[in-house]
Design an enzyme around this catalytic site. Structure first.
Site, PDB file in Angstrom:
ATOM      1  N   LYS A 136      36.108   4.603 -56.202  1.00 46.40           N
ATOM      2  CA  LYS A 136      35.292   5.014 -55.060  1.00 46.40           C
ATOM      3  C   LYS A 136      36.139   5.921 -54.166  1.00 46.40           C
ATOM      4  CE  LYS A 136      32.709   0.653 -54.864  1.00 46.40           C
ATOM      5  NZ  LYS A 136      32.394  -0.538 -54.033  1.00 46.40           N
ATOM      6  N   ARG A 180      30.995 -16.929 -57.240  1.00 44.86           N
ATOM      7  CA  ARG A 180      32.176 -17.770 -57.043  1.00 44.86           C
ATOM      8  C   ARG A 180      31.810 -19.083 -56.370  1.00 44.86           C
ATOM      9  NH1 ARG A 180      35.447 -13.079 -54.090  1.00 44.86           N
ATOM     10  NH2 ARG A 180      35.068 -11.446 -55.635  1.00 44.86           N
ATOM     11  N   ARG A 194      43.176   1.446 -51.067  1.00 41.18           N
ATOM     12  CA  ARG A 194      43.003   0.012 -50.879  1.00 41.18           C
ATOM     13  C   ARG A 194      43.791  -0.720 -51.967  1.00 41.18           C
ATOM     14  NH1 ARG A 194      38.704  -3.776 -53.563  1.00 41.18           N
ATOM     15  NH2 ARG A 194      39.033  -5.695 -52.393  1.00 41.18           N
ATOM     16  N   ASN A 203      22.343  -6.964 -43.282  1.00 44.21           N
ATOM     17  CA  ASN A 203      20.958  -6.672 -43.661  1.00 44.21           C
ATOM     18  C   ASN A 203      20.023  -7.875 -43.726  1.00 44.21           C
ATOM     19  OD1 ASN A 203      21.078  -3.678 -44.325  1.00 44.21           O
ATOM     20  ND2 ASN A 203      22.767  -4.460 -45.565  1.00 44.21           N
ATOM     21  N   ARG A 207      19.007 -11.831 -52.563  1.00 41.75           N
ATOM     22  CA  ARG A 207      17.607 -11.399 -52.411  1.00 41.75           C
ATOM     23  C   ARG A 207      16.721 -12.005 -53.484  1.00 41.75           C
ATOM     24  NH1 ARG A 207      19.388  -5.187 -52.081  1.00 41.75           N
ATOM     25  NH2 ARG A 207      20.666  -6.046 -53.768  1.00 41.75           N
ATOM     26  N   HIS A 260      32.213 -11.866 -42.868  1.00 42.69           N
ATOM     27  CA  HIS A 260      32.043 -10.790 -43.850  1.00 42.69           C
ATOM     28  C   HIS A 260      31.291 -11.408 -45.027  1.00 42.69           C
ATOM     29  CE1 HIS A 260      33.542  -7.176 -46.187  1.00 42.69           C
ATOM     30  NE2 HIS A 260      33.144  -7.978 -47.160  1.00 42.69           N
ATOM     31  N   ILE A 261      29.985 -11.180 -45.064  1.00 45.41           N
ATOM     32  CA  ILE A 261      29.149 -11.864 -46.045  1.00 45.41           C
ATOM     33  C   ILE A 261      28.480 -10.845 -46.952  1.00 45.41           C
ATOM     34  CG2 ILE A 261      27.342 -13.581 -46.397  1.00 45.41           C
ATOM     35  CD1 ILE A 261      27.750 -14.472 -43.519  1.00 45.41           C
ATOM     36  N   GLY A 262      28.968 -10.774 -48.165  1.00 49.40           N
ATOM     37  CA  GLY A 262      28.372  -9.938 -49.193  1.00 49.40           C
ATOM     38  C   GLY A 262      28.344 -10.740 -50.475  1.00 49.40           C
ATOM     39  N   GLY A 302      25.475  -9.832 -44.383  1.00 54.05           N
ATOM     40  CA  GLY A 302      25.618  -9.980 -42.932  1.00 54.05           C
ATOM     41  C   GLY A 302      24.931  -8.889 -42.141  1.00 54.05           C
ATOM     42  N   GLU A 309      35.690  -0.224 -43.997  1.00 53.09           N
ATOM     43  CA  GLU A 309      37.046  -0.354 -44.512  1.00 53.09           C
ATOM     44  C   GLU A 309      37.653   1.010 -44.845  1.00 53.09           C
ATOM     45  OE1 GLU A 309      37.000  -4.313 -47.114  1.00 53.09           O
ATOM     46  OE2 GLU A 309      35.102  -3.223 -47.164  1.00 53.09           O
TER      47      GLU A 309
END
Length: 394
Positions: A15, A238, A89, A331, A282, A205-207, A329, A380
């Site tokens: 990316k 996880r 990163r 959306n 979702r 941080h919730i994804g 977080g 980030e």
């Protein structure tokens, strides 16, 4: 004006975002997918244009050469000499680094020594560094570590209650992750509140991957991820927190090897394992009131978030601000609502109307709320670019 590339290199992907600094303007961004796999994909967006190519991308060197070539072909830059720094990163910096650093041979040597702390991520991250060193010789490369922000944690939160020798010899301790995101949130909250000092912040941080961080006076005090990104919250695939004694028990009952069990904990658990439907929240939420397994999966998912917020409020002897960020977080308004409405004992006055927002900064508590709550999109890549700009110009 300085052009800085921010890079997130994976084993089969890359990316990128090209920034104009210090204006913090995104000039172009994109993704190279399926590196080393058939049917590679190169995507770049700039202005109101989006270009997508399908071609074989045999390795990272080829991917980076393609990226630099497209930047010039599309006149995004006149030539690659305009790029004055590349920021990367890197998942794990061990105990070596509490901030971003310029790449040197000594830095790369240190990272080689801790490769086994992040065997799936660090080698891929460093692969990208070396490819850019080859493609843009003489241009500074900077490393921004996911673990760096959490190096401020005290021993009372990062030490495990195991024989001390395992920490001293092998580095077994809590390191955390998502540090660059949590650092961004800490700075954003401070700015929003007029540079107020001494804040107690809980950053969520919730994804698909998720972590909560207790931030006091701008520093990480504790975080939910541990030695690896496996612990803490329930995530897409996880487990989050689990009794380690389940590992030999599962092995005894099923005959599965240690590697097979850890694979299940990382790739087949979380929402996917509980719901038997999907790792995507979702999809699970769509079946929440139709399927008991999806209902239970969401109950466990939300409970763990509330538990961590509550425990971190206790750890800091209070909380001033709770922030929701990352994919879920930013959306999923219903997640924020159900979490915060069960935390009213902290002094939170939730504002349902204000919470009807996606992907932009918003305060979602009433003006009279003792504890403020915000939605703040994380960035980030911008943090990587800012660190790279600063270090490249020293």
């Amino acid at each position: 004006m300085t052009k800085i590339l921010a890079i997130n290199s994976g084993s089969s992907s890359l990316k990128f975002q090209l920034f104009e600094m210090p204006e913090e303007k995104v000039i172009a961004k994109g993704l190279v997918e399926r590196i080393g796999i058939d049917n590679g994909i190169f995507t770049i967006k700039f202005g109101d244009k989006k270009i997508k190519e399908e071609l074989d991308i045999p390795n990272h060197n080829f991917a980076i050469d393609r990226l630099l070539k497209k930047l010039t072909e599309l006149k995004i830059v006149e030539n690659t000499n305009e790029i004055e720094g590349v920021g990367h990163r890197v998942v794990h910096g061990g105990e070596f680094y509490d901030s971003s650093v310029l790449v040197t041979d000594e830095v790369l040597k240190k990272l080689d020594s801790i490769e086994d702390l992040a065997p799936l991520h660090n080698p891929a991250n460093i692969m990208g560094v070396k490819a850019f060193q080859k493609a843009l010789p003489g241009v500074p490369n900077v490393l921004t570590f996911d673990t760096a922000f959490h190096q401020s944690m005290p021993k009372s939160t990062y030490m495990y209650a195991i024989p001390r020798e395992l920490y001293e010899k092998y580095g077994v301790r809590k390191y955390g992750a998502h540090g660059t995101s949590h650092r961004y949130i800490a700075k954003a909250v401070t700015k929003i509140l007029g540079n107020k000092k001494d804040l107690k912040i809980i950053s969520c941080h919730i994804g698909n991957g998720a972590s909560v961080c207790a931030i006091k006076d701008g520093k990480s005090l504790d975080t939910s991820m541990g030695f690896t990104p496996l612990s803490g919250l329930v995530m897409g695939t996880r487990t989050g927190d689990i009794d380690p004694a389940t590992i030999p028990y599962i092995s005894l009952k099923t005959g599965l090897s240690l590697d097979e069990i850890i694979h299940i904990f990382n790739k087949e658990s979380g929402l996917k394992g509980l719901s038997c439907v999907s790792s995507d929240l979702r999809d699970v939420e769509d079946l929440r009131y139709k399927d008991s397994r999806s209902t239970e999966a969401i109950d466990v998912y939300l409970t763990r978030i509330k538990e961590y917020i509550g425990s971190y409020a206790a750890l800091m002897n209070g909380v001033d601000v709770i922030v929701f960020t990352a994919g879920v977080g930013e959306n999923a308004s219903w997640v924020r609502e159900e979490v915060l409405e069960d935390l009213s004992f902290l002094g939170i006055e939730f504002d349902k109307k204000a919470n009807d927002v996606r992907g932009k900064i918003a305060e979602i508590t009433k003006p009279t709320s003792k504890v403020k709550a915000f939605v703040i999109p994380t960035d980030e890549e911008l943090m990587i670019a800012k660190d790279t700009f600063e270090l490249s110009n020293k």
